[in-house]
Motif scaffolding. Structure first.
Motif, PDB file in Angstrom:
ATOM      1  N   HIS A  55     -17.161  37.310  31.215  1.00 17.36           N
ATOM      2  CA  HIS A  55     -17.775  36.112  30.649  1.00 17.36           C
ATOM      3  C   HIS A  55     -17.394  35.859  29.239  1.00 17.36           C
ATOM      4  O   HIS A  55     -16.951  34.830  29.096  1.00 17.36           O
ATOM      5  CB  HIS A  55     -19.313  36.010  30.650  1.00 17.36           C
ATOM      6  N   VAL A  58     -14.011  34.427  29.112  1.00 15.91           N
ATOM      7  CA  VAL A  58     -14.182  33.012  29.512  1.00 15.91           C
ATOM      8  C   VAL A  58     -14.471  32.258  28.097  1.00 15.91           C
ATOM      9  O   VAL A  58     -13.590  31.240  27.970  1.00 15.91           O
ATOM     10  CB  VAL A  58     -15.077  32.683  30.830  1.00 15.91           C
ATOM     11  N   LEU A  62     -11.970  29.508  26.303  1.00 11.74           N
ATOM     12  CA  LEU A  62     -12.364  28.142  26.171  1.00 11.74           C
ATOM     13  C   LEU A  62     -12.403  27.612  24.897  1.00 11.74           C
ATOM     14  O   LEU A  62     -11.662  26.536  24.380  1.00 11.74           O
ATOM     15  CB  LEU A  62     -13.743  27.886  26.750  1.00 11.74           C
ATOM     16  N   SER A 110     -24.976  23.720  28.733  1.00  7.53           N
ATOM     17  CA  SER A 110     -24.167  23.198  30.015  1.00  7.53           C
ATOM     18  C   SER A 110     -24.754  21.608  29.724  1.00  7.53           C
ATOM     19  O   SER A 110     -23.748  21.062  29.844  1.00  7.53           O
ATOM     20  CB  SER A 110     -24.809  23.763  31.066  1.00  7.53           C
ATOM     21  N   GLU A 120     -15.689  20.352  31.947  1.00  5.21           N
ATOM     22  CA  GLU A 120     -15.135  21.761  32.228  1.00  5.21           C
ATOM     23  C   GLU A 120     -16.129  22.942  31.987  1.00  5.21           C
ATOM     24  O   GLU A 120     -16.398  23.725  32.394  1.00  5.21           O
ATOM     25  CB  GLU A 120     -13.584  21.865  31.880  1.00  5.21           C
ATOM     26  N   GLN A 123     -19.474  23.116  33.285  1.00  4.20           N
ATOM     27  CA  GLN A 123     -19.526  23.874  34.735  1.00  4.20           C
ATOM     28  C   GLN A 123     -19.169  25.378  34.676  1.00  4.20           C
ATOM     29  O   GLN A 123     -19.825  26.179  35.104  1.00  4.20           O
ATOM     30  CB  GLN A 123     -18.354  23.419  35.543  1.00  4.20           C
ATOM     31  N   LYS A 124     -18.531  25.796  33.575  1.00  2.00           N
ATOM     32  CA  LYS A 124     -18.370  27.243  33.226  1.00  2.00           C
ATOM     33  C   LYS A 124     -19.712  27.890  32.814  1.00  2.00           C
ATOM     34  O   LYS A 124     -20.073  28.892  33.441  1.00  2.00           O
ATOM     35  CB  LYS A 124     -17.383  27.553  32.282  1.00  2.00           C
ATOM     36  N   ILE A 128     -21.499  30.707  35.137  1.00  2.00           N
ATOM     37  CA  ILE A 128     -22.131  32.184  34.412  1.00  2.00           C
ATOM     38  C   ILE A 128     -23.462  32.249  34.692  1.00  2.00           C
ATOM     39  O   ILE A 128     -23.961  33.348  34.800  1.00  2.00           O
ATOM     40  CB  ILE A 128     -21.388  32.111  32.857  1.00  2.00           C
TER      41      ILE A 128
END
Length: 198
Positions: A55, A58, A62, A110, A120, A123-124, A128
């Motif tokens: 995570h 990610v 980003l 989010s 995007e 959504q990640k 998570i």
């Protein structure tokens, strides 16, 4: 919105830091479990730590992808959990942290990302958060089993599998010693706990 001026950038940095710290905490719990001869708990902590570091990656990617600053330093102010104690207490505190990420922190991040136009990233955070809910269920179940001293008991028959040799039996209670390799039930693979609750 310009990413470098967004709240989303700060939220990603906070999430990155939090995931790194969670990964470290799970490694520390795993080390404590090994010292106490609880190999099966160490295996769960190892899996959770691996997830948390994935995570973190990610969130790192980003930031790197969206930021126009090559060598950015993102200042963040946030409280991060610090808990110590016996294994059960640390697992309980960690389950509460995972629940907070799933029900509050990441849904808020989010929504902010969505509002700022970063679909995007929004959504990640949602994806998570779902994994953090799985972590919460694993840890909550493990804590309850540890506190009730029922870690090797179940109301329904379950497959109890030795994490060392692979021997398995289906019963309501695990074997105390593996009949194949003679290791204690501290080697039983408990990673099924999450799937057993679904």
């Amino acid at each position: 919105m310009n990413f470098d001026e967004s709240q989303t950038k700060t939220n990603l940095a906070r999430a990155f830091a939090g995931e790194c710290q969670a990964g470290a905490r799970y490694q520390f719990i795993g080390q404590k479990a090994i010292k106490e001869g609880k190999k099966n708990i160490q295996m769960i902590m190892k899996d959770l730590a691996k997830n948390e570091m994935a995570h973190a990656r990610v969130f790192w990617d980003l930031i790197a992808t969206h930021s126009g600053n090559a060598d950015t330093n993102i200042e963040i102010k946030a409280g991060y959990p610090f808990e110590d104690g016996d294994i059960a207490e640390m697992i309980k505190a960690s389950s509460n942290n995972e629940k907070s990420e799933n029900t509050s922190i990441y849904p808020t991040f989010s929504k902010i990302a969505e509002d700022e136009g970063f679909k995007e990233i929004a959504q990640k955070f949602k994806l998570i958060a779902l994994v953090e809910n799985d972590h919460f269920m694993i840890l909550d179940d493990l804590y309850n089993k540890l506190k009730s001293k029922a870690i090797y008991k179940s109301a329904v028959p379950l497959e109890w599998k030795c994490g060392h040799c692979g021997h398995s039996e289906t019963h309501k209670q695990a074997f105390e010693t593996c009949p194949l390799c003679d290791l204690s039930n501290d080697y039983i693979d408990l990673t099924f706990l999450n799937s057993a609750k679904k």
